[in-house]
Design a protein around this motif. Structure first.
Motif, short mmCIF file in Angstrom:
data_model
loop_
_atom_site.label_atom_id
_atom_site.label_comp_id
_atom_site.label_asym_id
_atom_site.label_seq_id
_atom_site.Cartn_x
_atom_site.Cartn_y
_atom_site.Cartn_z
N MET A 218 0.84 -1.20 0.00
CA MET A 218 0.00 0.00 0.00
C MET A 218 0.88 1.26 0.00
O MET A 218 0.64 2.22 -0.74
CB MET A 218 -0.89 -0.04 1.24
N VAL A 219 1.93 1.22 0.82
CA VAL A 219 2.85 2.35 0.89
C VAL A 219 3.68 2.45 -0.39
O VAL A 219 3.83 3.53 -0.97
CB VAL A 219 3.78 2.20 2.12
N SER A 220 4.21 1.32 -0.84
CA SER A 220 5.08 1.30 -2.03
C SER A 220 4.34 1.78 -3.27
O SER A 220 4.93 2.43 -4.15
CB SER A 220 5.61 -0.11 -2.26
N ASN A 221 3.06 1.45 -3.36
CA ASN A 221 2.26 1.82 -4.53
C ASN A 221 1.73 3.25 -4.47
O ASN A 221 0.93 3.65 -5.31
CB ASN A 221 1.08 0.85 -4.68
N ASN A 222 2.18 3.99 -3.45
CA ASN A 222 1.75 5.38 -3.30
C ASN A 222 0.23 5.51 -3.24
O ASN A 222 -0.38 6.35 -3.91
CB ASN A 222 2.30 6.24 -4.45
N ASP A 223 -0.37 4.64 -2.44
CA ASP A 223 -1.81 4.70 -2.24
C ASP A 223 -2.20 6.10 -1.73
O ASP A 223 -1.50 6.68 -0.90
CB ASP A 223 -2.22 3.63 -1.20
N PRO A 224 -3.30 6.67 -2.24
CA PRO A 224 -3.71 8.01 -1.81
C PRO A 224 -3.86 8.16 -0.30
O PRO A 224 -3.67 9.26 0.24
CB PRO A 224 -5.05 8.21 -2.52
N ALA A 225 -4.18 7.06 0.38
CA ALA A 225 -4.33 7.12 1.84
C ALA A 225 -3.00 7.31 2.54
O ALA A 225 -2.96 7.62 3.73
CB ALA A 225 -5.02 5.86 2.35
N CYS A 226 -1.88 7.11 1.80
CA CYS A 226 -0.55 7.28 2.37
C CYS A 226 0.20 8.42 1.69
O CYS A 226 1.44 8.44 1.69
CB CYS A 226 0.26 5.99 2.23
N ALA A 227 -0.52 9.35 1.12
CA ALA A 227 0.10 10.41 0.35
C ALA A 227 0.99 11.32 1.19
O ALA A 227 1.82 12.06 0.65
CB ALA A 227 -0.98 11.25 -0.34
N PHE A 228 0.85 11.26 2.48
CA PHE A 228 1.64 12.13 3.37
C PHE A 228 3.08 11.65 3.54
O PHE A 228 3.92 12.37 4.08
CB PHE A 228 0.97 12.21 4.75
N LEU A 229 3.39 10.42 3.10
CA LEU A 229 4.73 9.88 3.29
C LEU A 229 5.71 10.47 2.29
O LEU A 229 5.37 10.70 1.13
CB LEU A 229 4.71 8.35 3.14
N ASP A 230 6.95 10.69 2.75
CA ASP A 230 7.97 11.22 1.83
C ASP A 230 8.65 10.09 1.09
O ASP A 230 8.44 8.90 1.38
CB ASP A 230 8.98 12.09 2.58
N ASP A 231 9.47 10.45 0.12
CA ASP A 231 10.13 9.45 -0.73
C ASP A 231 11.05 8.55 0.07
O ASP A 231 11.19 7.35 -0.23
CB ASP A 231 10.91 10.14 -1.85
N ALA A 232 11.70 9.09 1.07
CA ALA A 232 12.63 8.30 1.87
C ALA A 232 11.91 7.18 2.60
O ALA A 232 12.35 6.02 2.61
CB ALA A 232 13.37 9.20 2.86
N MET A 233 10.78 7.51 3.21
CA MET A 233 10.01 6.49 3.92
C MET A 233 9.42 5.47 2.96
O MET A 233 9.40 4.27 3.23
CB MET A 233 8.89 7.15 4.74
N ARG A 234 8.99 5.94 1.80
CA ARG A 234 8.44 5.04 0.81
C ARG A 234 9.50 4.07 0.28
O ARG A 234 9.24 2.89 0.05
CB ARG A 234 7.83 5.84 -0.35
#
Length: 410
Positions: A218-234
């Motif tokens: 979910m995080v790796s796919n840049n799910d809209p619900a996780c849009a607040f995460l930065d590239d480093a965390m992703r």
């Protein structure tokens, strides 16, 4: 392929046969190249366990409470709405978010069977209902029964609907907890910080590791619900996901040179099949393997190794179907009776590692070869025979094979 269950022999196995827990002694026996990573993992686990206890002690001292308060018990936590549902912006969801955040441990995870309906956690209260005040922590943070992963999904969808900063912060803490809990070989324990015993096993039981991989995807796919995460965390989440999938492929059991399926538990250090409780022997798992295969089939652009793993797992799932039985009620209890005309198709929860025969372990420490015999002597806590893997073996498999054929054509 038809398999008839023979209600005859009973096979006894020792009451306690568990994989060795992850300890300094066990790590000391590893190859030199692996020791540093595992030692760091153990140190991190001990540090987070101490953080949990120090936070509780600080609350007790501030509140002048002599002993911690018992946490209320409740059922499994499971999302009651689909992603994007308006419910996530409702007052009910907002109140539930307050409660869930209050039960997030200082380490960043959640326990299971917590009575969220009783309201927010109070200062000086345990974060887990699974042990008594004054006793050693038990399931203080866990992936069992959808715990931690389901709370994280809830917080992400609530943030998407409300933009609440505390939900965002809670999810980030949860994600850091997932990353910290991952073993150096890519697997996840059932409980973290480590608790010892079978809780240290890499756990597919109740789809624990599969649920962790779902959140990371979910995080790796840049799910809209996780849009607040930065590239480093992703990027960290993607690396953990890839490492987890590699571990999954390594754990797939091989019989006579052919890959089959997975066990409910695997040894955290050797990845070998592992036992847990008396009714959880080292055995191939029909239900957990089916769920895992469904997840693996959802991954885009699978490499040849992953395709081969899925293909082997589906072939095994087809081969171990249990037919010639009919679900019935005998004296008010569920039973399975022989019926050659039955069109029902089942899969066993447990299959013997050596020959794929269905087995039915009881809480009494006896391994039965018949569901009815096992049920006659034990209380039931599992779907020992289920039709649920059928959707994976039929519709999901057809869809996946069609997609693979189209991919080959292109």
């Amino acid at each position: 392929m038809k398999r008839y269950l023979i209600p005859l022999a009973l096979v006894f196995f020792p009451a306690v046969i568990h994989a060795a827990p992850v300890t300094a002694e066990a790590v000391g026996r590893l190859p030199a190249a692996e020791k540093a990573a595992w030692t760091a993992y153990l140190d991190r686990s001990k540090s987070l366990a101490a953080t949990d206890q120090a936070a509780l002690q600080a609350e007790l001292e501030k509140s002048a409470i002599g002993q911690a308060l018992k946490a209320p018990s409740g059922g499994d936590f499971k999302l009651s709405a689909d992603p994007g549902d308006a419910w996530f912006s409702s007052d009910e969801a907002k109140a539930l978010a307050d409660v869930i955040l209050s039960y997030q441990t200082p380490a960043g995870g959640w326990s299971k069977h917590t009575g969220y309906a009783r309201g927010k956690r109070q200062p000086g209260m345990l974060w887990s209902s699974q042990y008594e005040p004054g006793k050693s922590p038990h399931y203080l943070g866990t992936f069992d029964n959808r715990s931690t992963t389901e709370q994280m999904k809830f917080l992400a969808h609530t943030w998407q609907a409300t933009q609440r900063e505390d939900c965002k912060a809670g999810f980030v803490r949860g994600l850091n907890y997932l990353l910290a809990a991952q073993y150096p070989n890519g697997g996840w324990p059932q409980v973290y910080p480590l608790e010892g015993g079978y809780h240290d096993n890499i756990t597919f039981n109740d789809d624990a590791m599969t649920h962790v991989l779902e959140v990371l995807q979910m995080v790796s796919n840049n799910d809209p619900a996780c849009a607040f995460l930065d590239d480093a965390m992703r990027s960290k989440a993607t690396a953990a996901f890839d490492k987890g999938i590699a571990c999954v492929l390594k754990m797939q059991i091989v019989q006579s040179g052919k890959k089959t399926a997975w066990c409910a538990q695997h040894d955290p250090l050797t990845l070998a099949p592992a036992e847990a409780r008396a009714m959880e022997p080292a055995a191939l798992s029909g239900m957990e393997s089916a769920t895992l295969l469904k997840f693996l089939m959802s991954l885009p652009n699978p490499n040849p190794e992953l395709v081969a793993s899925i293909d082997s797992g589906l072939t095994w799932l087809d081969a171990v179907k249990v037919t010639g039985l009919k679900r019935a009620k005998l004296e008010g209890k569920t039973a399975f009776v022989a019926d050659a005309a039955s069109t029902e198709v089942f899969w066993a929860r447990f299959y013997r590692l050596t020959d794929n025969q269905p087995i039915f372990p009881g809480r009494d420490g006896v391994l039965y070869t018949s569901f009815n015999d096992m049920a006659a002597h034990n209380s039931l806590g599992y779907d020992y025979l289920s039709s649920r893997p059928g959707s994976v073996a039929t519709n999901a498999q057809k869809k996946w094979r069609k997609a693979m054929a189209k991919r080959t054509e292109n």
